[in-house]
Write an enzyme that holds these catalytic residues in place. Structure first.
Site, PDB file in Angstrom:
ATOM      1  CB  SER A   1      -8.251   3.572   2.770  1.00  0.00           C
ATOM      2  OG  SER A   1      -7.400   2.934   3.714  1.00  0.00           O
TER       3      SER A   1
ATOM      4  CE  LYS B   1      -3.859   2.047   2.641  1.00  0.00           C
ATOM      5  NZ  LYS B   1      -4.814   1.833   3.744  1.00  0.00           N
TER       6      LYS B   1
ATOM      7  CB  SER C   1      -8.483   0.620   5.580  1.00  0.00           C
ATOM      8  OG  SER C   1      -9.217   1.788   5.373  1.00  0.00           O
TER       9      SER C   1
HETATM   10  N1  GLN Z   1     -13.248   4.009   6.067  1.00  0.00           N
HETATM   11  C1  GLN Z   1     -12.731   4.428   7.347  1.00  0.00           C
HETATM   12  C2  GLN Z   1     -12.330   5.877   7.234  1.00  0.00           C
HETATM   13  O1  GLN Z   1     -12.601   6.474   6.271  1.00  0.00           O
HETATM   14  C3  GLN Z   1     -11.580   3.570   7.752  1.00  0.00           C
HETATM   15  C4  GLN Z   1     -10.350   3.835   6.995  1.00  0.00           C
HETATM   16  C5  GLN Z   1      -9.191   2.999   7.409  1.00  0.00           C
HETATM   17  O2  GLN Z   1      -9.341   1.952   8.041  1.00  0.00           O
HETATM   18  N2  GLN Z   1      -8.022   3.490   7.103  1.00  0.00           N
HETATM   19  O3  GLN Z   1     -11.758   6.433   8.113  1.00  0.00           O
END
Ligand code: GLN
Length: 486
Positions: free
Chosen positions: A156, A81, A180
């Site tokens: 994400s 990532k 995410s």
């Molecule tokens: N979707 C969640 C957010 O927008 C979690 C994101 C994540 O786990 N990095 O914060």
């Protein structure tokens, strides 16, 4: 083996083939680079492909395998990532503010994988600074779901999930702050593991919410998730929150029989708005756990309904502090203006996307004088209640089973105008981050042609039980054999 077949291998199978001399790491790596060239124009899982680095690493891996000093991951092509810093490729966190930035050091997981001889295929797309649930918040354009290119891959870590689902990597790494890893794994029909907070060093992971962030793998099988966790887990003096006790052998915990395992079913993990196809696949998966010998036990997690609100105070508060370092002076983009204040303002104004700005504003507000007690301190108290719910439940059960997400992958663009709808995609994953416990998402069926995902949550530092139960289900159910037809 044809190039096409080489992209179907798990890491465990790749290791066997590499050591048997069926193919070389250079061939395995080239097959993945060819696959990336063939499909990534459609999927856009990668922000940066490390072609030359990968081939050089693959040559070194072949030499190491020949010399008999190889590790299980030596020569295996993986994706990272683009929020994990690397010295030999840019790291952008999918933000304009870091466009072209190259780190002077490797993150700990990256250096551990380097030492083991893994091959780095490239850096994968993400929502900017990991803020989002669809990978649409990337400054460099969205990633598309390999099962249906009109759908999002989740987020994400959508690029990492899609790279494995589209056979553009054998394994990948992502980060999970509120879901995410698990949610995109679910949307893309692969396995995603969020380890216990403190299990894996966060050194070199660009910080979003430091008390919640955790690095973990995407893979085609639970065994591969265990292999990757073995490689990255363990204490790191550079991260004081990484625990000091040595990690167990996670691969040794895989099992096929669930006799004696107590599986908790939480009534709070059934919500309105859940898709019927998700409910039925997850119910069938739970019935299969029972058929494998597990005992089903009703548990209650009464503070679940506050998890989303608590997260959207805590995570933005931490983000507003963490992101203050991006000021045009130390890293990346700099927009010069007549005064220092204006340089900061214009750099941040131009460099950050709208969701990141929204989080910084929310977080700054929640931490500001007069509101701190009402929001931030209150959220910390509710976070403790959420953790206590799990402490109580885990007195009676070994794992908790439920859906990873209330829906299958949604359409590209369908939630971008409504942040609250986007936030709801993480309703089942966020609590694990608030409590610091591990969670795994794995395929459990299809609804209208799109993958449905089962989430298992475990006790802190008991990834062994989690992986053991997940492996037993995976082998019995066989969904891993379904591959996106791309
Ligand atoms: N979707 C969640 C957010 O927008 C979690 C994101 C994540 O786990 N990095 O914060």
């Amino acid at each position: 083996m044809s190039n096409r077949d080489l992209t179907r291998l798990t890491a465990a199978e790749a290791r066997t083939g590499l050591h048997a001399g069926d193919f070389t790491s250079v061939e395995l790596t080239q097959a993945h680079l060819d696959r990336i060239a063939a499909v990534d124009g459609d999927v856009h899982a990668y922000l940066h492909v490390m072609r030359d680095v990968a081939l050089t690493q693959a040559e070194a891996a072949d030499a190491r395998i020949a010399s008999g000093t190889a590790d299980v991951l030596t020569g295996v092509p993986i994706a990272l990532k683009d929020i994990l810093v690397t010295t030999d490729a840019p790291t952008t966190a999918a933000s304009k503010i870091l466009d072209g930035y190259v780190s002077p050091y490797d993150g700990t997981v990256v250096s551990r994988l380097r030492e083991r001889g893994a091959v780095f295929l490239g850096k994968t797309n993400t929502d900017e600074f990991a803020m989002g649930s669809s990978t649409e918040n990337s400054a460099f354009g969205p990633t598309f779901n390999p099962w249906d290119l009109t759908r999002v891959p989740g987020g994400s870590s959508g690029g990492s999930a899609a790279s494995v689902a589209a056979r553009e990597a054998v394994i990948s790494l992502g980060s999970d702050t509120g879901g995410s890893i698990r949610q995109p794994a679910g949307f893309c029909g692969v396995v995603g593991l969020k380890p216990t907070y403190g299990r894996v060093s966060r050194y070199g992971l660009i910080a979003f919410a430091s008390s919640l962030d955790q690095i973990g793998p995407f893979s085609r099988t639970v065994e591969d998730a265990a292999i990757m966790l073995n490689a990255i887990a363990g204490h790191d003096p550079m991260d004081s929150t990484s625990v000091s006790e040595p990690p167990p052998d996670f691969r040794a915990a895989l099992r096929t029989d669930l006799t004696g395992v107590r599986v908790g079913i939480a009534r709070e993990y059934t919500v309105s708005g859940m898709e019927a196809g998700v409910t039925s696949s997850v119910s069938a998966a739970i019935a299969q756990l029972e058929a494998l010998g597990a005992e089903l036990v009703d548990v209650s997690l009464p503070h679940t309904e506050y998890a989303l609100a608590t997260y959207y105070i805590t995570a933005p508060a931490e983000a507003s502090a963490n992101l203050s370092r991006f000021d045009g002076v130390k890293y990346g983009l700099r927009v010069d203006a007549p005064s220092l204040q204006d340089t900061y303002r214009q750099t941040r104004g131009d460099g950050f996307g709208s969701e990141v700005k929204r989080r910084i504003m929310l977080g700054t507000y929640a931490l500001s004088s007069g509101y701190y007690d009402a929001y931030y301190v209150k959220a910390q108290k509710v976070r403790t209640l959420i953790k206590q719910d799990f402490d109580e439940a885990f007195k009676r059960v070994d794992v908790i089973a439920g859906p990873t997400s209330p829906t299958v992958a949604f359409g590209v663009g369908s939630r971008t105008d409504d942040p609250y709808q986007m936030y709801l995609a993480d309703i089942f994953t966020i609590s694990a981050n608030m409590a610091g416990i591990p969670g795994i998402a794995l395929p459990c069926g299809f609804s209208e042609g799109l993958p449905v995902s089962l989430q298992l949550l475990g006790k802190a530092f008991d990834e062994q039980t989690l992986l053991g139960v997940a492996h037993a289900y995976e082998r019995a159910a066989g969904w891993f054999a379904h591959v996106a037809n791309l």
